[in-house]
Design an enzyme around this catalytic site. Structure first.
Site, short mmCIF file in Angstrom:
data_model
loop_
_atom_site.label_atom_id
_atom_site.label_comp_id
_atom_site.label_asym_id
_atom_site.label_seq_id
_atom_site.Cartn_x
_atom_site.Cartn_y
_atom_site.Cartn_z
N LYS A 1 -8.79 -20.32 -79.75
CA LYS A 1 -8.20 -19.26 -78.91
C LYS A 1 -6.70 -19.12 -79.18
O LYS A 1 -5.91 -20.02 -78.83
CB LYS A 1 -8.47 -19.62 -77.45
CG LYS A 1 -7.84 -18.72 -76.44
CD LYS A 1 -8.77 -17.61 -76.02
CE LYS A 1 -8.05 -16.64 -75.09
NZ LYS A 1 -8.71 -15.35 -75.01
N LYS B 1 -13.57 -16.79 -69.64
CA LYS B 1 -13.84 -16.36 -68.26
C LYS B 1 -15.29 -15.89 -68.06
O LYS B 1 -15.80 -15.92 -66.93
CB LYS B 1 -12.85 -15.30 -67.80
CG LYS B 1 -13.03 -13.93 -68.44
CD LYS B 1 -13.64 -12.92 -67.51
CE LYS B 1 -13.84 -11.55 -68.10
NZ LYS B 1 -14.11 -11.38 -69.52
N LYS C 1 -20.20 -12.64 -73.22
CA LYS C 1 -20.72 -11.92 -72.05
C LYS C 1 -22.24 -11.95 -72.03
O LYS C 1 -22.86 -12.22 -71.01
CB LYS C 1 -20.25 -10.46 -72.05
CG LYS C 1 -18.75 -10.32 -71.91
CD LYS C 1 -18.34 -8.87 -71.87
CE LYS C 1 -16.92 -8.71 -72.36
NZ LYS C 1 -15.97 -9.70 -71.92
N GLY D 1 -9.93 -7.77 -69.44
CA GLY D 1 -8.54 -7.45 -69.70
C GLY D 1 -8.11 -6.06 -69.21
O GLY D 1 -7.00 -5.88 -68.73
N ASN D 2 -9.03 -5.08 -69.32
CA ASN D 2 -8.65 -3.71 -68.95
C ASN D 2 -8.46 -3.53 -67.44
O ASN D 2 -7.96 -2.51 -67.00
CB ASN D 2 -9.68 -2.70 -69.50
CG ASN D 2 -11.03 -2.86 -68.84
OD1 ASN D 2 -11.41 -3.94 -68.41
ND2 ASN D 2 -11.78 -1.78 -68.78
P1 ADP Z 1 -12.84 -8.38 -71.79
O1 ADP Z 1 -11.36 -8.40 -71.70
O2 ADP Z 1 -13.49 -7.51 -70.76
O3 ADP Z 1 -13.46 -9.75 -71.90
P2 ADP Z 1 -13.40 -8.00 -74.63
O4 ADP Z 1 -12.51 -7.15 -75.46
O5 ADP Z 1 -13.34 -9.48 -74.80
O6 ADP Z 1 -13.15 -7.56 -73.14
O7 ADP Z 1 -14.92 -7.56 -74.86
C1 ADP Z 1 -15.35 -6.22 -74.69
C2 ADP Z 1 -15.39 -5.49 -76.04
O8 ADP Z 1 -16.44 -5.98 -76.84
C3 ADP Z 1 -15.69 -4.03 -75.96
O9 ADP Z 1 -14.55 -3.27 -75.61
C4 ADP Z 1 -16.17 -3.72 -77.38
O10 ADP Z 1 -15.11 -3.26 -78.18
C5 ADP Z 1 -16.59 -5.08 -77.93
N1 ADP Z 1 -17.98 -5.18 -78.43
C6 ADP Z 1 -18.33 -5.98 -79.44
N2 ADP Z 1 -19.65 -5.92 -79.69
C7 ADP Z 1 -20.16 -5.01 -78.81
C8 ADP Z 1 -21.48 -4.51 -78.58
N3 ADP Z 1 -22.52 -4.92 -79.29
N4 ADP Z 1 -21.65 -3.60 -77.59
C9 ADP Z 1 -20.59 -3.20 -76.85
N5 ADP Z 1 -19.33 -3.64 -77.02
C10 ADP Z 1 -19.09 -4.54 -77.99
MG MG Z 2 -13.02 -11.21 -73.46
#
Ligand code: ADP
Ligand code: MG
Length: 310
Positions: A127, A211, A273, A11-12
């Site tokens: 979702k 994704k 992820k 998203g970022n």
């Molecule tokens: P994207 O849009 O890249 O899919 P998400 O917000 O879905 O991003 O996922 C990334 C986020 O997951 C990070 O910004 C963080 O806040 C969160 N997160 C949750 N658990 C963890 C972890 N164990 N280590 C690092 N980040 C984590």
């Molecule tokens: Mg995500």
């Protein structure tokens, strides 16, 4: 040595509206072109949560207030989001490539992904998308449109759609052909448009594929060496956000599985992820998955930062 890399953008990398996105893709293009400049083959995938939500909402509001504007089904909104994001991304990449005197065409492939109509996700939509409703509005939507509407963290009621697993990328041969011809491809945007195969037809469904899982599928299909998931954090952590937080460097599949069991990764954000990373690393000897931030992509691939799953 040159590698084939699938990059999954979070998203970022895109921002929340057209203005933000146009700006964000300029910085997003830089680390991607860094990798291309070093001779790597790059295929790009991205999320679409905020964008498909925005399009869906705009279409809903427009058709409510103006009888001439038809209702636009959700799969069509998904397709629109791929086009809109791809348009910005491919132009930003084109510009960055020209700046560095690299002659490579960039194209976005509108991508459909086959899902299983018996996927249990269809019985359990998770979702959230689009607008917030009152309880009364929610009840009407459930009755009239058979939407599943749930209460979302005290902020009101929201439609939820299923998030099924990707089975097969319909346009995989096209993506492979373009990649082999050294073209830069943006594909499987927003996890792909989920479709169900019925004889000769592909029927779009109201769902959003994660994704992270879809880009993993893409990485297997193009036989990538690396799956790089670029997100908001430089490294994956144990005890994330707590006092005893510990960032992870290189870890084995075995270790990550243990950490999943211990509940270190949040559902819906880091867990998909990490699961996608494991699936890719397990799919064939030598394949690696890296989770890092957009800014650190280049250093990550050089082995200097990020969390590498091997
Ligand atoms: P994207 O849009 O890249 O899919 P998400 O917000 O879905 O991003 O996922 C990334 C986020 O997951 C990070 O910004 C963080 O806040 C969160 N997160 C949750 N658990 C963890 C972890 N164990 N280590 C690092 N980040 C984590
Ligand atoms: Mg995500």
């Amino acid at each position: 040595m040159s590698k084939r890399i699938v990059i999954a953008l979070g998203g970022n990398a895109l921002g929340n509206n057209p203005e933000e996105q146009l700006l964000a893709v300029k910085s997003t293009a830089k680390p991607i072109v860094d990798l291309i400049e070093e001779g790597n083959e790059v295929i790009i995938c991205h999320g679409n949560g905020p964008q498909v939500g925005m399009i869906n909402l705009a279409m809903e509001e427009a058709s409510k207030s103006n009888a001439i504007i038809p209702e636009i089904p959700f799969p069509e909104c998904n397709a629109m989001s791929q086009g809109y994001i791809g348009y910005h991304l491919q132009n930003a990449l084109r510009e960055e490539l020209i700046k560095r005197d690299i002659k490579k065409p960039v194209a976005t492939v509108i991508t459909q992904v086959i899902v299983d109509k018996n996927d249990t996700a269809f019985q359990n939509p998770t979702k959230p998308i689009g607008a917030f409703y009152t309880k009364e509005e929610a009840e009407i939507l459930e009755k009239e449109k058979s939407y599943v509407v749930v209460e979302d963290a005290g902020r009101g009621y929201r439609r939820v759609v299923p998030s099924p697993l990707p089975i097969r990328i319909v346009e995989e041969d096209i993506i492979k052909t373009l990649t082999k011809a050294s073209h830069i491809v943006i594909a499987v945007g927003g996890g792909g448009i989920p479709v169900i195969e019925e004889e000769n037809s592909l029927i779009g469904v109201s769902a959003v594929i994660d994704k992270d899982f879809a880009s993993e599928k893409l990485a297997e299909v193009v036989e990538a060496d690396y799956l790089i998931i670029l997100t908001a954090v430089e490294k994956v952590a144990l005890n994330y956000g707590k006092e005893n937080e510990k960032f992870l460097d290189t870890i084995s599949i075995y270790e990550v599985k243990q950490y999943i069991k211990e509940g270190h990764f949040a559902r819906g954000s880091m867990l998909p992820k990490v699961e996608a990373a494991i699936k890719f690393a397990e799919s064939k000897e030598g394949r690696k998955a890296l989770i890092t931030s957009l800014e650190k992509a280049k250093e990550g691939i050089e082995g200097k930062t990020g969390t590498l799953i091997v």
